[in-house]
Motif scaffolding. Structure first.
Motif, PDB file in Angstrom:
ATOM      1  N   ALA A 187       0.823  -1.213   0.000  1.00  0.00           N
ATOM      2  CA  ALA A 187       0.000   0.000   0.000  1.00  0.00           C
ATOM      3  C   ALA A 187       0.857   1.264   0.000  1.00  0.00           C
ATOM      4  CB  ALA A 187      -0.930  -0.009   1.218  1.00  0.00           C
ATOM      5  N   MET A 188       1.990   1.241   0.727  1.00  0.00           N
ATOM      6  CA  MET A 188       2.797   2.443   0.902  1.00  0.00           C
ATOM      7  C   MET A 188       3.808   2.684  -0.214  1.00  0.00           C
ATOM      8  SD  MET A 188       3.542   2.549   5.024  1.00  0.00           S
ATOM      9  CE  MET A 188       4.331   0.923   5.103  1.00  0.00           C
ATOM     10  N   ALA A 189       4.196   1.646  -0.931  1.00  0.00           N
ATOM     11  CA  ALA A 189       5.255   1.787  -1.936  1.00  0.00           C
ATOM     12  C   ALA A 189       4.964   2.864  -2.980  1.00  0.00           C
ATOM     13  CB  ALA A 189       5.518   0.436  -2.609  1.00  0.00           C
ATOM     14  N   PRO A 190       3.749   2.945  -3.544  1.00  0.00           N
ATOM     15  CA  PRO A 190       3.501   4.009  -4.527  1.00  0.00           C
ATOM     16  C   PRO A 190       3.677   5.412  -3.956  1.00  0.00           C
ATOM     17  CG  PRO A 190       1.838   2.290  -4.713  1.00  0.00           C
ATOM     18  CD  PRO A 190       2.609   2.007  -3.463  1.00  0.00           C
ATOM     19  N   ALA A 191       3.320   5.614  -2.677  1.00  0.00           N
ATOM     20  CA  ALA A 191       3.501   6.926  -2.055  1.00  0.00           C
ATOM     21  C   ALA A 191       4.983   7.250  -1.906  1.00  0.00           C
ATOM     22  CB  ALA A 191       2.814   6.968  -0.695  1.00  0.00           C
ATOM     23  N   ALA A 192       5.792   6.251  -1.546  1.00  0.00           N
ATOM     24  CA  ALA A 192       7.233   6.466  -1.403  1.00  0.00           C
ATOM     25  C   ALA A 192       7.850   6.871  -2.736  1.00  0.00           C
ATOM     26  CB  ALA A 192       7.904   5.202  -0.877  1.00  0.00           C
ATOM     27  N   VAL A 193       7.485   6.162  -3.793  1.00  0.00           N
ATOM     28  CA  VAL A 193       8.042   6.465  -5.113  1.00  0.00           C
ATOM     29  C   VAL A 193       7.572   7.833  -5.596  1.00  0.00           C
ATOM     30  CG1 VAL A 193       8.092   5.743  -7.538  1.00  0.00           C
ATOM     31  CG2 VAL A 193       8.300   4.031  -5.708  1.00  0.00           C
ATOM     32  N   ASP A 194       6.317   8.173  -5.327  1.00  0.00           N
ATOM     33  CA  ASP A 194       5.786   9.473  -5.734  1.00  0.00           C
ATOM     34  C   ASP A 194       6.556  10.608  -5.060  1.00  0.00           C
ATOM     35  OD1 ASP A 194       3.363  10.944  -7.072  1.00  0.00           O
ATOM     36  OD2 ASP A 194       3.461  11.765  -5.043  1.00  0.00           O
ATOM     37  N   VAL A 197       8.145  -6.804   0.779  1.00  0.00           N
ATOM     38  CA  VAL A 197       7.104  -6.718  -0.245  1.00  0.00           C
ATOM     39  C   VAL A 197       7.077  -5.330  -0.871  1.00  0.00           C
ATOM     40  CG1 VAL A 197       4.614  -6.814  -0.672  1.00  0.00           C
ATOM     41  CG2 VAL A 197       5.699  -8.536   0.783  1.00  0.00           C
ATOM     42  N   GLY A 198       7.047  -4.300  -0.047  1.00  0.00           N
ATOM     43  CA  GLY A 198       6.991  -2.939  -0.558  1.00  0.00           C
ATOM     44  C   GLY A 198       8.274  -2.519  -1.246  1.00  0.00           C
ATOM     45  N   TYR A 199       9.414  -3.006  -0.733  1.00  0.00           N
ATOM     46  CA  TYR A 199      10.710  -2.672  -1.334  1.00  0.00           C
ATOM     47  C   TYR A 199      10.793  -3.188  -2.772  1.00  0.00           C
ATOM     48  CZ  TYR A 199      15.811  -2.618  -1.953  1.00  0.00           C
ATOM     49  OH  TYR A 199      17.084  -2.407  -2.425  1.00  0.00           O
ATOM     50  N   GLU A 200      10.369  -4.416  -2.967  1.00  0.00           N
ATOM     51  CA  GLU A 200      10.393  -4.993  -4.319  1.00  0.00           C
ATOM     52  C   GLU A 200       9.441  -4.244  -5.243  1.00  0.00           C
ATOM     53  OE1 GLU A 200       9.555  -9.120  -3.819  1.00  0.00           O
ATOM     54  OE2 GLU A 200      11.432  -9.529  -2.744  1.00  0.00           O
ATOM     55  N   LEU A 201       8.265  -3.887  -4.734  1.00  0.00           N
ATOM     56  CA  LEU A 201       7.311  -3.139  -5.541  1.00  0.00           C
ATOM     57  C   LEU A 201       7.856  -1.750  -5.874  1.00  0.00           C
ATOM     58  CD1 LEU A 201       4.565  -2.811  -6.869  1.00  0.00           C
ATOM     59  CD2 LEU A 201       3.596  -2.237  -4.627  1.00  0.00           C
ATOM     60  N   ALA A 202       8.504  -1.096  -4.906  1.00  0.00           N
ATOM     61  CA  ALA A 202       9.091   0.223  -5.161  1.00  0.00           C
ATOM     62  C   ALA A 202      10.133   0.148  -6.271  1.00  0.00           C
ATOM     63  CB  ALA A 202       9.719   0.777  -3.885  1.00  0.00           C
ATOM     64  N   ASN A 203      10.963  -0.892  -6.251  1.00  0.00           N
ATOM     65  CA  ASN A 203      11.964  -1.039  -7.306  1.00  0.00           C
ATOM     66  C   ASN A 203      11.320  -1.242  -8.673  1.00  0.00           C
ATOM     67  OD1 ASN A 203      14.714  -0.842  -6.210  1.00  0.00           O
ATOM     68  ND2 ASN A 203      14.130  -2.568  -4.918  1.00  0.00           N
ATOM     69  N   ASP A 204      10.206  -1.969  -8.703  1.00  0.00           N
ATOM     70  CA  ASP A 204       9.471  -2.129  -9.964  1.00  0.00           C
ATOM     71  C   ASP A 204       8.949  -0.780 -10.455  1.00  0.00           C
ATOM     72  OD1 ASP A 204       9.918  -4.850  -9.918  1.00  0.00           O
ATOM     73  OD2 ASP A 204       7.948  -5.358  -9.078  1.00  0.00           O
ATOM     74  N   LEU A 205       8.460   0.040  -9.531  1.00  0.00           N
ATOM     75  CA  LEU A 205       7.929   1.357  -9.902  1.00  0.00           C
ATOM     76  C   LEU A 205       9.038   2.304 -10.350  1.00  0.00           C
ATOM     77  CD1 LEU A 205       5.243   1.779  -7.084  1.00  0.00           C
ATOM     78  CD2 LEU A 205       4.818   1.423  -9.532  1.00  0.00           C
ATOM     79  N   PHE A 206      10.204   2.218  -9.703  1.00  0.00           N
ATOM     80  CA  PHE A 206      11.338   3.025 -10.165  1.00  0.00           C
ATOM     81  C   PHE A 206      11.668   2.691 -11.618  1.00  0.00           C
ATOM     82  CE2 PHE A 206      12.856   3.092  -5.519  1.00  0.00           C
ATOM     83  CZ  PHE A 206      12.320   4.359  -5.308  1.00  0.00           C
ATOM     84  N   ALA A 207      11.684   1.405 -11.927  1.00  0.00           N
ATOM     85  CA  ALA A 207      11.984   0.983 -13.294  1.00  0.00           C
ATOM     86  C   ALA A 207      10.891   1.455 -14.255  1.00  0.00           C
ATOM     87  CB  ALA A 207      12.116  -0.537 -13.342  1.00  0.00           C
TER      88      ALA A 207
END
Length: 338
Positions: free
Chosen positions: A203-210, A237-247
């Motif tokens: 849930a939090m990963a998109p906010a971190a990347v934004d 879980v969120g760390y892996e998703l954040a890396n996907d969003l960075f890419a």
């Protein structure tokens, strides 16, 4: 000074004059144990309830931070802090003890950097000389409020996180020698429609990347500007998703440069923490303990801490609401005040 759309540049370079961390016994068994000021051997801290124990964590970290800054409570202009309890009672009741003019803030687990950003802005604008910034959490009190009481013994899914028992505090000052708070980016609320309180990292990963994307845009820099970029408590879980969003967003994030506090405080091989750590105290104790210690030793010259928070409540969950999330970023550099 406003920088870009949602960031502040602290041109007067307020410094972190003193800091302190206090944690519970489980955190004392992790890999960062040597970086904490106090490790308690009992989750109750001699108190009658988990909530009262959490208040004591904050009071102790605040007291040590003030002492480390060479000050007394009477010299501190403002206390900015928050926690995860309903109506942020840990911070508010600690403010009663500390007797420092108080600004209570709530950003869920992003509170550590929210409070530091506000403290730095007050000092940078010369609205204060010394400001105490804090955040805290307690595993038993938080788990009881947001998930299930620890005593219930419910089985948790692999996406779940383990709330840190700990409090971190800093004193931000207008001048002196030490580490400088140089900028902050205030996050937007991002809600991707997730409803599972046992999957906060996703849930939090998109906010971190934004927020990281906004910070890079506002200051016209690349991730390599920093020696380290660390998120608050996305965990595995969120760390892996954040890396996907960075890419996906073509943000050139080097994974050796990017880490997460929720993956640093516990030993996955020895401690059963599912995806990793969470809680207001997570990024607070990792930053004010471990990361600042490494900066003072010269390992890092410039870091960006992006604390992440899930803005749900027991009431919103019971009413079927999704989980809105936020992240606040603060940059810390060696070099002291100008």
């Amino acid at each position: 000074m406003l920088q870009g759309h949602q960031s502040w540049r602290f041109e007067n370079r307020p410094i972190i004059k003193g800091s302190a961390t206090v944690v519970g016994p489980f955190e004392g068994q992790g890999p960062l144990a040597n970086d904490f000021d106090i490790i308690h051997g009992d989750l109750m801290l001699g108190q009658e309830s988990w909530e009262k124990a959490e208040k004591v964590l904050l009071e102790e970290s605040a007291r040590i931070a003030v002492e480390n800054a060479g000050l007394t409570n009477g010299q501190v202009n403002f206390f900015v802090g928050g926690d995860l309890m309903n109506q942020i009672i840990s911070s508010s009741f600690a403010a009663r003890t500390l007797a420092i003019p108080y600004l209570g803030v709530f950003g869920a687990c992003s509170t550590s950097m929210e409070s530091l950003a506000i403290a730095a802005n007050l000092v940078n604008s010369r609205s204060a000389k010394y400001v105490l910034a804090t955040a805290c959490s307690h595993n038993a009190s938080v788990e009881k409020q947001f998930r299930y009481p620890t005593e219930y013994g419910s089985q948790k899914p692999p996406t779940a996180q383990y709330t840190v028992t700990g409090a971190g505090s800093s004193i931000v000052a207008h001048d002196g020698e030490g580490l400088a708070v140089t900028s902050a980016t205030i996050g937007r609320v991002i809600d991707m429609g997730l409803t599972d309180p046992f999957n906060m990292g996703a849930a939090m990963a998109p906010a971190a990347v934004d927020t990281i994307q906004a910070h890079l845009r506002d200051f016209r820099i690349e991730p390599g500007h920093y020696d380290l970029i660390v998120t608050g408590d996305l965990s595995k879980v969120g760390y892996e998703l954040a890396n996907d969003l960075f890419a996906k967003h073509k943000i050139p994030m080097n994974q050796t440069q990017y880490h997460d506090c929720g993956m640093m405080i516990y030993d996955y091989n020895k401690q059963k923490v599912q995806s990793g750590a969470s809680g207001c105290g997570c990024s607070a104790v990792v930053t004010y303990g471990h990361l600042l210690k490494r900066m003072r030793a010269g390992e890092f010259k410039r870091i960006l801490v992006v604390a992440t928070g899930a803005l749900l409540s027991p009431l919103s969950f019971q009413q079927g609401e999704s989980i809105p999330c936020i992240a606040h970023a603060v940059s810390i550099e060696s070099g002291g005040s100008t």
